[in-house]
Write a protein that holds these residues in place. Structure first.
Motif, PDB file in Angstrom:
ATOM      1  N   GLU A 138     -35.370 -13.828   0.936  1.00  0.00           N
ATOM      2  CA  GLU A 138     -35.466 -13.962   2.385  1.00  0.00           C
ATOM      3  C   GLU A 138     -36.006 -12.656   2.977  1.00  0.00           C
ATOM      4  N   ALA A 139     -36.838 -12.784   3.997  1.00  0.00           N
ATOM      5  CA  ALA A 139     -37.319 -11.586   4.691  1.00  0.00           C
ATOM      6  C   ALA A 139     -37.034 -11.753   6.178  1.00  0.00           C
ATOM      7  N   GLN A 140     -36.665 -10.641   6.810  1.00  0.00           N
ATOM      8  CA  GLN A 140     -36.455 -10.697   8.254  1.00  0.00           C
ATOM      9  C   GLN A 140     -37.459  -9.786   8.952  1.00  0.00           C
ATOM     10  N   ILE A 141     -38.080 -10.329   9.995  1.00  0.00           N
ATOM     11  CA  ILE A 141     -38.946  -9.478  10.820  1.00  0.00           C
ATOM     12  C   ILE A 141     -38.022  -8.688  11.740  1.00  0.00           C
ATOM     13  N   VAL A 142     -37.907  -7.398  11.464  1.00  0.00           N
ATOM     14  CA  VAL A 142     -36.955  -6.577  12.232  1.00  0.00           C
ATOM     15  C   VAL A 142     -37.597  -6.135  13.550  1.00  0.00           C
ATOM     16  N   ASP A 143     -38.814  -5.634  13.474  1.00  0.00           N
ATOM     17  CA  ASP A 143     -39.538  -5.258  14.693  1.00  0.00           C
ATOM     18  C   ASP A 143     -40.843  -6.041  14.751  1.00  0.00           C
ATOM     19  N   PHE A 144     -41.188  -6.469  15.925  1.00  0.00           N
ATOM     20  CA  PHE A 144     -42.509  -7.066  16.136  1.00  0.00           C
ATOM     21  C   PHE A 144     -42.898  -6.663  17.551  1.00  0.00           C
ATOM     22  N   VAL A 145     -43.728  -5.649  17.619  1.00  0.00           N
ATOM     23  CA  VAL A 145     -44.008  -5.002  18.897  1.00  0.00           C
ATOM     24  C   VAL A 145     -45.513  -4.961  19.118  1.00  0.00           C
ATOM     25  N   MET A 146     -45.930  -5.309  20.333  1.00  0.00           N
ATOM     26  CA  MET A 146     -47.356  -5.242  20.622  1.00  0.00           C
ATOM     27  C   MET A 146     -47.538  -4.682  22.025  1.00  0.00           C
ATOM     28  N   SER A 147     -48.466  -3.775  22.168  1.00  0.00           N
ATOM     29  CA  SER A 147     -48.736  -3.198  23.482  1.00  0.00           C
ATOM     30  C   SER A 147     -49.269  -4.282  24.414  1.00  0.00           C
ATOM     31  N   CYS A 148     -48.882  -4.192  25.690  1.00  0.00           N
ATOM     32  CA  CYS A 148     -49.358  -5.180  26.650  1.00  0.00           C
ATOM     33  C   CYS A 148     -50.871  -5.102  26.794  1.00  0.00           C
ATOM     34  N   ARG A 149     -51.441  -3.988  26.352  1.00  0.00           N
ATOM     35  CA  ARG A 149     -52.879  -3.780  26.447  1.00  0.00           C
ATOM     36  C   ARG A 149     -53.660  -4.849  25.680  1.00  0.00           C
ATOM     37  N   VAL A 150     -53.084  -5.355  24.589  1.00  0.00           N
ATOM     38  CA  VAL A 150     -53.833  -6.326  23.791  1.00  0.00           C
ATOM     39  C   VAL A 150     -53.267  -7.747  23.928  1.00  0.00           C
ATOM     40  N   MET A 151     -52.391  -7.948  24.911  1.00  0.00           N
ATOM     41  CA  MET A 151     -51.846  -9.289  25.094  1.00  0.00           C
ATOM     42  C   MET A 151     -52.934 -10.238  25.597  1.00  0.00           C
ATOM     43  N   GLY A 152     -52.759 -11.531  25.283  1.00  0.00           N
ATOM     44  CA  GLY A 152     -53.682 -12.538  25.792  1.00  0.00           C
ATOM     45  C   GLY A 152     -54.978 -12.631  25.015  1.00  0.00           C
ATOM     46  N   LYS A 153     -55.009 -12.065  23.810  1.00  0.00           N
ATOM     47  CA  LYS A 153     -56.227 -12.123  23.009  1.00  0.00           C
ATOM     48  C   LYS A 153     -55.961 -12.700  21.629  1.00  0.00           C
ATOM     49  N   LYS A 154     -54.820 -13.323  21.454  1.00  0.00           N
ATOM     50  CA  LYS A 154     -54.415 -13.926  20.175  1.00  0.00           C
ATOM     51  C   LYS A 154     -54.187 -12.885  19.087  1.00  0.00           C
ATOM     52  N   VAL A 155     -54.101 -11.623  19.469  1.00  0.00           N
ATOM     53  CA  VAL A 155     -53.860 -10.571  18.475  1.00  0.00           C
ATOM     54  C   VAL A 155     -52.502 -10.783  17.815  1.00  0.00           C
ATOM     55  N   GLU A 156     -51.515 -11.260  18.615  1.00  0.00           N
ATOM     56  CA  GLU A 156     -50.168 -11.478  18.077  1.00  0.00           C
ATOM     57  C   GLU A 156     -50.183 -12.524  16.961  1.00  0.00           C
ATOM     58  N   GLU A 157     -51.105 -13.487  17.087  1.00  0.00           N
ATOM     59  CA  GLU A 157     -51.219 -14.512  16.043  1.00  0.00           C
ATOM     60  C   GLU A 157     -51.670 -13.861  14.730  1.00  0.00           C
ATOM     61  N   ALA A 158     -52.639 -12.953  14.852  1.00  0.00           N
ATOM     62  CA  ALA A 158     -53.143 -12.275  13.655  1.00  0.00           C
ATOM     63  C   ALA A 158     -52.066 -11.403  13.032  1.00  0.00           C
ATOM     64  N   LEU A 159     -51.307 -10.721  13.898  1.00  0.00           N
ATOM     65  CA  LEU A 159     -50.244  -9.838  13.412  1.00  0.00           C
ATOM     66  C   LEU A 159     -49.191 -10.638  12.646  1.00  0.00           C
ATOM     67  N   LEU A 160     -48.802 -11.770  13.231  1.00  0.00           N
ATOM     68  CA  LEU A 160     -47.760 -12.573  12.583  1.00  0.00           C
ATOM     69  C   LEU A 160     -48.291 -13.162  11.277  1.00  0.00           C
ATOM     70  N   GLY A 161     -49.559 -13.568  11.296  1.00  0.00           N
ATOM     71  CA  GLY A 161     -50.170 -14.094  10.075  1.00  0.00           C
ATOM     72  C   GLY A 161     -50.126 -13.054   8.962  1.00  0.00           C
ATOM     73  N   PHE A 162     -50.430 -11.831   9.319  1.00  0.00           N
ATOM     74  CA  PHE A 162     -50.413 -10.747   8.340  1.00  0.00           C
ATOM     75  C   PHE A 162     -48.999 -10.503   7.812  1.00  0.00           C
ATOM     76  N   VAL A 163     -48.041 -10.440   8.753  1.00  0.00           N
ATOM     77  CA  VAL A 163     -46.655 -10.139   8.369  1.00  0.00           C
ATOM     78  C   VAL A 163     -46.120 -11.228   7.438  1.00  0.00           C
ATOM     79  N   LEU A 164     -46.426 -12.469   7.774  1.00  0.00           N
ATOM     80  CA  LEU A 164     -45.965 -13.591   6.952  1.00  0.00           C
ATOM     81  C   LEU A 164     -46.554 -13.494   5.538  1.00  0.00           C
ATOM     82  N   ALA A 165     -47.833 -13.146   5.482  1.00  0.00           N
ATOM     83  CA  ALA A 165     -48.487 -13.010   4.176  1.00  0.00           C
ATOM     84  C   ALA A 165     -47.836 -11.898   3.357  1.00  0.00           C
ATOM     85  N   GLN A 166     -47.484 -10.798   4.015  1.00  0.00           N
ATOM     86  CA  GLN A 166     -46.813  -9.693   3.317  1.00  0.00           C
ATOM     87  C   GLN A 166     -45.468 -10.137   2.765  1.00  0.00           C
ATOM     88  N   ALA A 167     -44.716 -10.861   3.605  1.00  0.00           N
ATOM     89  CA  ALA A 167     -43.377 -11.306   3.210  1.00  0.00           C
ATOM     90  C   ALA A 167     -43.474 -12.231   1.995  1.00  0.00           C
TER      91      ALA A 167
END
Lengths: 76, 573
Positions: B483-512
Motif C-alpha cells: 500500500e502507498a499513501q500520498i502524504v503531500d500533494f501540493v500545487m502552486s495556484c499559478r499552474v491551476m486550471g491547466k490539467k497539470v494536477e492530472e499529470a502530477l497524479l499520473g506520475f505519482v501513481l506510476a511511481q507507487a
C-alpha cells in the motif's frame, strides 16, 4: 474601578478582585503579576512608578492601587 | 523531534534566558493574531543546563519552538569584564569573549534538533552603556566591535542549521525609539527589558512565525490618486500631479513608489484598484516622467468606477490568491472603512497623514515576512505577467482543449534534492488551496522525513511556451507493504486550471505502482481553504467513502509532456 478590575483580569483571568483584601496573601497575584500590573497601569494611565513604589503593599487591593494612582493625579 | 506541523492547536514555545522572560510569554500568548501560542518560561539563569541536557525538566513542556534570549554581559562573562574594565589585557578578555560566544552557539546547536524552530535574538546592550566612544569600534579591544563580532559568530555557526532564526534585536532596539532596557524592573524582578521592548519582540517573533508558516502577505493593491502621487490625475491633468523632484511632496511619493518597487523585486505582487478611466490612468503610469512604477510592474489592475470590494474580489480571482494574502493601500478613509467591513480578511492599514511618512511606513510593515528568498521570488511578477498573456490567448481562441494544447506545457518530475529543498519547503508551507494534507514542515524536518525509510518526495517543474512557472508542484509517498499513501500533494495556484494536477497524479501513481503498491490512498485533510485539492481528489476515488485512488480515473493528459529526471535519491557522497 471596573476598568481597574478589567486590567487585573487581563493579567489573571477569572479571579474575583473586587472585595479581596490582599491579592498577594490570597494567592491571586504573584510577584511577576505585580510587574505586569505595573506595566499595564503605566501604559493605560501614562504614569511612572518609581522603583521604590513597585512593592506589593501599593498594589495589594483595589483601594491601595486607587490611592497610588490618585497620588499621580489619576482619579478613578 | 517536534515540528510545526500541527495546524490547529496553539504551538508551544519554551523561553530560555538569563533574565526573566515571563512578560514575553504573556505577550506571545495574548491577542488574537495567528499563530496562537502557549509558552513556558524556564527558570532564568539555566541557559546551558537546559540547552545541553535533553532530560532537563524544562523539556517536559514538549516545545515546538525554542526561544533563547540572553544578555551578552551575563551569558558571556568576558563581555561583562570588558564593559566594566575588569581586565589586565583588553585583547585577552576580547578573545575570551569570542570563545564564550562560540560555546554558546554550540550549546544552541545541540538543542536545535529537539524542536521545529529556534529563535535567538542577537546580543544587544542598553542604550545607556556609552563605553569609550573613541575606542568602541577598535579592532581586538572595542566593546561595539566585540558585540558585532560575537553576533557574527552566531550567524556563521547557525548558518548550517536551517531551523535556527537569528532575530535582529538591534533592529528592534533602533526602531523602538524608547529605551529597550528597564533598570527598575531588573531591580524588582530580574526583568531586563522594558514592556514596550517585549511588545516589539513578541510582534516581531509572531511576524517571523507567520512567515515561516506561509501566512505572510503576497499582494499589495494600491489606489492611484493621492496614493501613488499627490493629486487627482483625471481632474488636475497628468502634468499637474505632484510626483518626483523638485516638489518636496512629489519627492515623498517618488520615495513611496521606490519602496513599492523594492517590494515587487523581492516577490510581492503589485496590483491596482482605482476609480479612474483605465486608458487614461495607464497612460499616466507609463508616460509620466517621474513614475518609478510602470505598467509592467503590476500583475493585474481594476481601474474602473465599480465598488472597490468587488474589484478586490475580482483581483483575488484573477491572481488565484486568497484575499487574506492581500494588503490594500488607499488614501481614502471611507474606502478603507468599506473594505475593512466587507472584506475583513484584507489587511487595510491606515496610511500616515504626512506624505513624508508614507515610504517609512511601508518599509516598516512586518506582514511580508518570508522564511526564505529565492529565484522564484525574484521572478514572480514576470511569471504572473506571462499568465496574463495565456489568458488573453484563451479569450481569443475560446476552446479550452485547443488552448491547453497551444500552451505546450512541460512538466519535469524529479526526486527531492538538496538544491530544490528551500523552494519545496516554501511551497509546502505557503500553499493553502491545492494542498491535500496541509502538512507544514520546515526544511530540515521535510528533508529528514523524505529521507526516511519507506518515504519518497518528488518535485515538479512546470513550463510552457509563455515562460517558466518554476518549481510549482510537490508530492510525496509513504509505502507500507503493498500500500502507498500520498502524504503531500501540493500545487502552486499559478499552474491551476491547466490539467497539470492530472499529470502530477499520473506520475505519482506510476511511481507507487512501480514500487510495488497495488493500492494508493490519498486521505484529504479538511482545511478551510483547500477545496480545490479536495474536489480534485474526490473525483479520483474508487467509491464515495474516499481515500483509495481509482487508477482508471487517472491519466496524463495528452496536451502535457512529462519528463522524468534523476529519480534516484541524492547520493551522500
Amino acid at each position: 474601578m471596573d476598568e481597574l478590575i478589567a486590567i487585573l483580569n487581563e493579567i489573571r483571568p477569572g479571579q474575583k478582585f473586587s472585595g479581596a483584601e490582599n491579592f498577594f496573601d490570597q494567592g491571586m497575584l504573584d510577584s511577576l503579576d505585580l510587574t505586569a500590573l505595573v506595566a499595564a497601569l503605566e501604559s493605560r494611565y501614562e504614569v511612572f512608578m518609581d522603583v521604590d513604589e513597585i512593592v506589593a503593599d501599593n498594589f495589594c487591593n483595589l483601594a491601595a492601587i486607587k490611592t497610588l494612582l490618585a497620588r499621580k493625579g489619576v482619579n478613578l | 523531534m517536534s515540528d510545526l506541523q500541527n495546524e490547529t492547536g496553539a504551538r508551544r514555545v519554551l523561553l530560555v534566558g538569563d533574565t526573566t522572560l515571563d512578560p514575553l510569554g504573556r505577550l506571545l500568548e495574548r491577542g488574537q493574531e495567528t499563530p496562537q501560542l502557549r509558552t513556558s518560561a524556564a527558570p532564568y539563569g539555566q541557559v546551558y543546563q537546559i540547552l545541553l541536557d535533553e532530560n532537563h525538566p524544562a523539556w517536559s513542556f514538549r516545545p515546538e519552538i525554542l526561544t533563547v534570549w540572553t544578555a551578552p554581559d551575563l551569558t558571556l562573562p568576558s563581555v561583562g569584564k570588558l564593559l566594566r574594565f575588569e581586565f589586565e589585557s583588553a585583547v585577552a578578555v576580547y578573545d575570551a569573549a569570542l570563545r564564550e560566544a562560540e560555546q554558546f552557539a554550540d550549546a544552541v546547536l545541540r538543542a536545535a534538533p529537539r524542536v521545529g524552530l529556534v529563535f535567538v535574538p542577537t546580543w544587544i546592550l542598553p542604550n545607556h552603556e556609552r563605553w569609550i566612544q573613541t575606542l568602541t569600534w577598535r579592532k581586538d579591544i572595542g566593546l561595539a566591535n566585540l558585540l558585532a563580532k560575537a553576533n557574527l559568530i552566531l550567524a556563521e555557526k547557525f548558518a548550517a542549521q536551517q531551523n535556527i532564526v537569528l532575530l535582529d534585536a538591534g533592529y528592534w532596539q533602533a526602531s523602538l525609539g524608547r529605551p529597550a532596557h528597564d533598570p527598575r524592573m531588573y531591580a524588582v524582578a530580574k526583568i531586563l527589558y522594558s514592556q514596550s521592548f517585549f511588545e516589539k519582540a513578541a510582534a516581531e517573533m509572531k511576524a517571523v512565525l507567520r512567515g515561516s508558516l506561509g501566512q505572510g502577505k503576497k499582494v499589495i493593491v494600491c489606489d492611484l490618486d493621492n496614493t501613488l502621487w499627490r493629486g487627482v490625475a483625471g481632474d488636475d491633468g497628468a502634468d499637474n500631479i505632484k510626483l518626483g523632484a523638485p516638489d518636496p511632496v512629489g519627492e515623498c511619493f517618488h520615495a513611496f513608489q521606490t519602496v513599492l518597487k523594492g517590494m515587487r523585486s523581492r516577490g510581492i505582487l503589485l496590483a491596482i484598484c482605482s476609480k479612474n478611466d483605465e486608458t487614461f490612468a495607464l497612460s499616466v503610469i507609463d508616460e509620466h516622467p517621474a513614475m518609478v512604477l510602470r505598467k509592467s510592474d503590476f500583475v493585474a489592475w481594476r481601474i474602473n468606477w465599480k465598488d472597490k470590494a468587488e474589484n478586490l474580489l475580482a483581483l483575488g480571482e484573477e491572481l488565484n490568491l486568497g484575499l487574506d494574502s492581500f494588503v490594500f493601500l488607499d488614501d481614502s478613509p471611507q474606502e478603507r472603512d468599506q473594505i475593512r467591513r466587507v472584506l475583513p480578511q484584507v489587511y487595510t492599514p491606515d496610511l500616515p497623514k504626512s506624505p513624508s511618512d508614507l515610504a517609512p511606513f511601508l518599509a516598516s510593515l512586518s506582514c511580508f515576512e518570508t522564511a526564505s528568498l529565492g529565484e522564484e521570488d525574484f521572478e514572480r511578477t514576470a511569471m504572473y505577467q506571462a499568465e496574463r498573456g495565456r489568458k488573453e490567448v484563451i479569450d481569443l481562441s475560446g476552446d479550452v482543449e485547443n488552448w491547453l494544447a497551444s500552451l505546450q506545457i512541460k512538466v519535469h518530475a524529479a526526486r527531492l534534492r538538496r538544491e530544490s529543498l528551500a523552494r519545496a519547503a516554501q511551497l509546502l508551507n505557503k500553499t493553502n488551496q491545492f494542498n491535500l494534507s496541509l502538512r507544514r514542515l520546515d526544511e530540515k524536518s521535510f528533508w529528514d522525513w523524505a529521507e526516511g525509510s519507506g518515504n519518497a518526495a518528488y518535485t515538479f517543474h512546470v513550463s510552457d511556451r509563455f515562460g517558466d512557472f518554476g518549481l510549482t508542484g510537490l508530492a510525496s509517498l509513504s509505502f507500507a507493504d503493498t500500500e502507498a499513501q500520498i502524504v503531500d500533494f501540493v500545487m502552486s495556484c499559478r499552474v491551476m486550471g491547466k490539467k497539470v494536477e492530472e499529470a502530477l497524479l499520473g506520475f505519482v501513481l506510476a511511481q507507487a505502482r512501480a514500487a510495488g503498491a497495488d493500492r494508493v490512498l490519498a486521505p484529504p485533510v479538511d482545511g478551510p481553504r483547500n477545496g480545490p485539492a479536495k474536489d480534485f481528489f474526490a473525483a479520483k476515488f474508487l467509491n464515495d467513502e474516499g481515500a483509495v485512488i481509482d487508477p482508471a480515473r487517472v491519466g496524463i493528459p495528452s496536451q502535457i509532456s512529462l519528463r522524468e529526471e534523476s529519480l534516484e535519491p541524492e547520493s551522500v557522497f
